[in-house]
Design a protein around this motif. Structure first.
Motif, PDB file in Angstrom:
ATOM      1  N   SER A 114      20.685 -27.171 -13.834  1.00 45.01           N
ATOM      2  CA  SER A 114      19.616 -27.406 -14.551  1.00 45.01           C
ATOM      3  C   SER A 114      18.414 -26.856 -14.195  1.00 45.01           C
ATOM      4  O   SER A 114      18.223 -26.681 -13.242  1.00 45.01           O
ATOM      5  CB  SER A 114      19.552 -28.936 -14.676  1.00 45.01           C
ATOM      6  N   PHE A 129      25.832 -30.872 -19.915  1.00 50.24           N
ATOM      7  CA  PHE A 129      24.958 -29.734 -19.672  1.00 50.24           C
ATOM      8  C   PHE A 129      24.815 -28.957 -21.128  1.00 50.24           C
ATOM      9  O   PHE A 129      25.860 -28.961 -21.867  1.00 50.24           O
ATOM     10  CB  PHE A 129      25.123 -28.670 -18.883  1.00 50.24           C
ATOM     11  N   SER A 186      22.988 -32.969 -16.464  1.00 45.71           N
ATOM     12  CA  SER A 186      23.264 -33.410 -15.048  1.00 45.71           C
ATOM     13  C   SER A 186      24.733 -33.647 -14.957  1.00 45.71           C
ATOM     14  O   SER A 186      25.266 -33.994 -16.135  1.00 45.71           O
ATOM     15  CB  SER A 186      22.294 -34.070 -14.518  1.00 45.71           C
ATOM     16  N   GLY A 187      25.343 -33.938 -13.654  1.00 46.74           N
ATOM     17  CA  GLY A 187      26.841 -34.344 -13.656  1.00 46.74           C
ATOM     18  C   GLY A 187      27.672 -33.623 -14.414  1.00 46.74           C
ATOM     19  O   GLY A 187      27.949 -32.317 -13.910  1.00 46.74           O
ATOM     20  N   ALA A 215      25.069 -28.862  -9.271  1.00 43.78           N
ATOM     21  CA  ALA A 215      23.813 -29.302  -8.910  1.00 43.78           C
ATOM     22  C   ALA A 215      22.721 -28.290  -9.042  1.00 43.78           C
ATOM     23  O   ALA A 215      21.407 -28.926  -9.122  1.00 43.78           O
ATOM     24  CB  ALA A 215      23.987 -29.989  -7.349  1.00 43.78           C
ATOM     25  N   ASP A 216      22.895 -26.980  -9.044  1.00 42.19           N
ATOM     26  CA  ASP A 216      21.598 -26.305  -9.254  1.00 42.19           C
ATOM     27  C   ASP A 216      21.541 -25.660 -10.641  1.00 42.19           C
ATOM     28  O   ASP A 216      20.475 -25.157 -11.107  1.00 42.19           O
ATOM     29  CB  ASP A 216      22.064 -25.105  -8.552  1.00 42.19           C
TER      30      ASP A 216
END
Length: 211
Positions: free
Chosen positions: A160, A180, A176-177, A157-158
């Motif tokens: 990006s 990446f 995301s998810g 979650a951190d």
């Protein structure tokens, strides 16, 4: 006349008993109502938080599944990052480079880091002559390797965004998810790998800091 008085007295007693019984029912009802409250209160803590995201990516299939194997996710989570990487079959070239640069102790003693770890195939993308030159130049090798390390344990979650590396320059991550891209070139093929002091994201290309 005597019989009439007895009958009247009996009726009064029965009426009194009836009132007492009604009062007893009301008391029972009022005492029952608070008893339900603990049931509702005890249910609240049972709600559990959403589980943390586990390892993700097609490359995770190459990681040993046997927990007793030192390259498994379970075994890697128990030891610091350089030691953990040494047991992972995807990262043997990276481990050799880290040893060549003398960074094993620095990485193992770091207090919470994120490591973008190139696979063996990622190093094979570098022409053999160029890779040999890099491995022979400790300063250059150290700069490249520390460009793959970010302070702090970044969760998916951190991840990006732009992050300052130990080399000094920023590295950008997009996505995301479970999808990446690092520095616009490297894809995360196995993410959120836990070690005792790091989060590791295994990538398919070596990152090169811009001069």
């Amino acid at each position: 006349m005597r019989t009439s008085k007895i009958t009247a007295l009996t009726a009064a007693v029965l009426f009194s008993v009836s009132l007492t019984a009604c009062g007893s029912d009301d008391s029972t009802t009022s005492s029952d109502q608070p008893a339900a409250a603990p049931t509702m209160t005890s249910e609240a803590p049972m709600a559990s938080a959403a589980p943390a995201m586990e390892n993700f990516g097609s490359g995770c299939a190459a990681v040993p599944s046997d927990p007793s194997n030192k390259g498994s996710f379970q075994a890697m989570a128990q030891v610091p990052v350089a030691t953990a990487a040494s047991g992972n079959p995807l990262l043997s070239t990276l481990v050799s480079a880290v040893k060549q640069a003398g960074l094993v102790d620095s990485l193992n003693s770091a207090d919470g880091i994120t490591v973008f770890a190139p696979t063996n195939d990622a190093f094979k993308k570098i022409p053999a002559a160029d890779l040999k030159k890099v491995l022979a130049d400790k300063k250059m090798l150290t700069d490249i390797l520390t460009y793959h390390v970010v302070p702090g344990k970044l969760t998916p979650a951190d991840l990006s965004g732009a992050h300052k590396t130990l080399e000094g320059k920023d590295v950008s991550v997009m996505g995301s998810g479970e999808d990446f891209k690092v520095a616009g070139t490297a894809s995360v093929i196995c993410g959120n790998v836990q070690t005792a002091n790091a989060n590791v994201y295994i990538i398919d290309s070596v990152l090169m800091p811009k001069s």
